[in-house]
Design a protein around this motif. Structure first.
Motif, PDB file in Angstrom:
ATOM      1  N   SER A 108      49.902  41.589  44.165  1.00 43.12           N
ATOM      2  CA  SER A 108      48.922  40.598  43.721  1.00 43.12           C
ATOM      3  C   SER A 108      48.340  40.977  42.366  1.00 43.12           C
ATOM      4  N   VAL A 341      45.349  31.509  41.601  1.00 43.10           N
ATOM      5  CA  VAL A 341      46.039  31.527  42.898  1.00 43.10           C
ATOM      6  C   VAL A 341      46.295  32.954  43.347  1.00 43.10           C
ATOM      7  N   HIS A 345      44.698  34.245  46.733  1.00 44.30           N
ATOM      8  CA  HIS A 345      45.643  34.603  47.795  1.00 44.30           C
ATOM      9  C   HIS A 345      45.379  35.998  48.333  1.00 44.30           C
ATOM     10  N   THR A 348      42.174  36.152  50.333  1.00 46.94           N
ATOM     11  CA  THR A 348      42.305  35.510  51.640  1.00 46.94           C
ATOM     12  C   THR A 348      43.034  36.427  52.615  1.00 46.94           C
TER      13      THR A 348
END
Length: 456
Positions: A108, A341, A345, A348
């Motif tokens: 990420s 995003v 992401h 989350t």
């Protein structure tokens, strides 16, 4: 999905001036590009999957699934003296965990860094393009005006008058015609200074000093396969002429046939040997002194000479590139969306994987404010890492892309780093981190700790 979206977006293309000339603005499919893109996406994803599978297959899980992950970061920050909410958020941000608490932190962060790098690279390219469009001296027109002299009468009649004019800082003579290189026409120039320095935009090397020396445009240099110090052959009025390349220059767009990166410049003696006898244009280049109102002085110049006066003309290649400046903006918006995003992401996933940890913290007495601080630290660190890695990479990539484009255009390579835009990116990233944390903390705080502990 990418293929479908690309086809659906085709009525929005082209943009800028080409859109005015397109007779059919409906759906359009380039099957070769579409199929190549589809296959490329499949191959990239498949290759990544095979590589990941190979790595996973060779990895030995030395810890029992479900065991407590190491908290080395937590212990280190605890010694520093940071509050529990800060140390916990930092630990969640930097440690991937194991088993059911595993979070794709590295991938990420890399995704966010790549998106930021792309965004900054687009910003550098767009800023460099805007700067070039506003600086005629960098694209081959370093003067304020050119008086069309046609057969040279304007030079004979007004050269002395303009040389004596205190408003004129530099005055030059531009002789231009057509020559031959490898059987193709090539713009041929000679530049002579009558007052001050009135030469063209020199990119590399020096101007010719003898009849056997030549300066080339970028595309002419590539076509000839030559570089500084090499010898090229051009066709003169009396046959082949061998000339030594002593410089690279950007040439002025004096008319529609002129190209910044295509042409040769010689001394006047060399020009007479190479250029066609008819027609030969003899123009005057004028540069106004500092403090002179250029617009008013140019109008006076046109009245004095009675000849057309050409202001700095943006070359066609650059004009076409500026006309589609909405494309970099659209690309920047897409990359910014991808960066958002990536952060949303990973947060989350992290919130779900650390649900049990948050439940324990709440049981131990963490209140909503501390949960928000924990998540803010977590998202801020991800954002800071993405910005710290992405911004320098983006600046380097943007400068490299602009170097390629400026070389193709045949202009001076002068990349611009938009510090204000980068500052906005940093500020927006940190604000985004706080907003994402604020939204996520509501979902965590509204869930009963007992439910999370029971599921864990």
């Amino acid at each position: 999905l990418a293929s479908v979206v690309s086809v659906a977006a085709s009525p929005l293309m082209p943009v800028g001036d080409p859109r005015k000339a397109d007779p059919d603005l409906g759906f359009s499919i380039d099957w070769a590009v579409l199929i190549a893109g589809f296959v490329s996406i499949v191959l990239v994803v498949a290759t990544a999957a095979v590589a990941s599978g190979w790595i996973v297959g060779r990895t030995t899980n030395e810890r029992r699934v479900g065991s407590s992950p190491p908290r080395s970061t937590y212990r280190l920050l605890g010694r520093v003296g940071l509050p529990p909410s800060a140390t916990t958020g930092t630990s969640f941000a930097l440690e991937r965990g194991e088993g059911r608490s595993t979070v794709p932190v590295r991938s990420s962060m890399i995704g966010a860094a790549v998106a930021v790098a792309g965004l900054v690279a687009v910003a550098v390219f767009a800023a460099s393009l805007a700067d070039l469009a506003g600086r005629s001296d960098r694209y081959g027109f370093p003067w304020d005006a050119v008086v069309a002299g046609f057969d040279g009468g304007v030079v004979d009649e007004f050269g002395g008058v303009l040389s004596a004019d205190p408003r004129v800082e530099a005055l030059g003579v531009i002789a231009s015609s057509l020559g031959q290189a490898d059987g193709a026409d090539v713009n041929t120039y000679s530049f002579e200074s009558l007052k001050g320095s009135a030469g063209p935009t020199l990119i590399d090397g020096r101007m010719p000093q003898g009849p056997d020396e030549v300066v080339l445009g970028r595309s002419t240099e590539r076509d000839a396969g030559a570089s500084l110090g090499d010898t090229v052959q051009l066709t003169g009025v009396d046959g082949l002429v061998r000339l030594e390349v002593v410089g690279i220059a950007a040439f002025p767009a004096l008319d529609e046939r002129s190209r910044v990166n295509h042409g040769v410049a010689l001394t006047r003696e060399g020009f007479d040997r190479l250029a066609q006898r008819d027609p030969v244009n003899i123009d005057l280049s004028v540069t106004w002194a500092d403090g002179v109102n250029a617009a008013s002085a140019t109008r006076d110049l046109e009245r004095l000479t009675g000849s057309p006066v050409v202001p700095p003309r943006v070359p066609a290649d650059l004009r076409n590139l500026v006309a589609v400046d909405t494309v970099p903006a659209a690309l920047a918006a897409l990359l910014a969306f991808l960066a958002v995003v990536a952060v949303v992401h990973v947060l989350t996933v992290s919130s779900r994987r650390h649900a049990r940890d948050f439940a324990v913290l709440r049981t131990l007495g963490f209140v909503r404010r501390q949960l928000r601080t924990t998540l803010t630290w977590q998202t801020s660190l991800w954002t800071i890492v993405g910005l710290a890695a992405g911004i320098p990479l983006g600046i380097a990539a943007g400068r490299a892309a602009w170097a390629v484009e400026s070389t193709s255009l045949g202009v001076i390579d002068h990349p611009v780093v938009p510090l204000r835009t980068i500052g906005v990116v940093v500020a927006a990233g940190l604000v985004l981190a706080g907003l994402v944390a604020a939204v996520s903390v509501r979902r965590i705080a509204d869930r009963r700790p007992a439910d999370a502990l029971r599921e864990g």
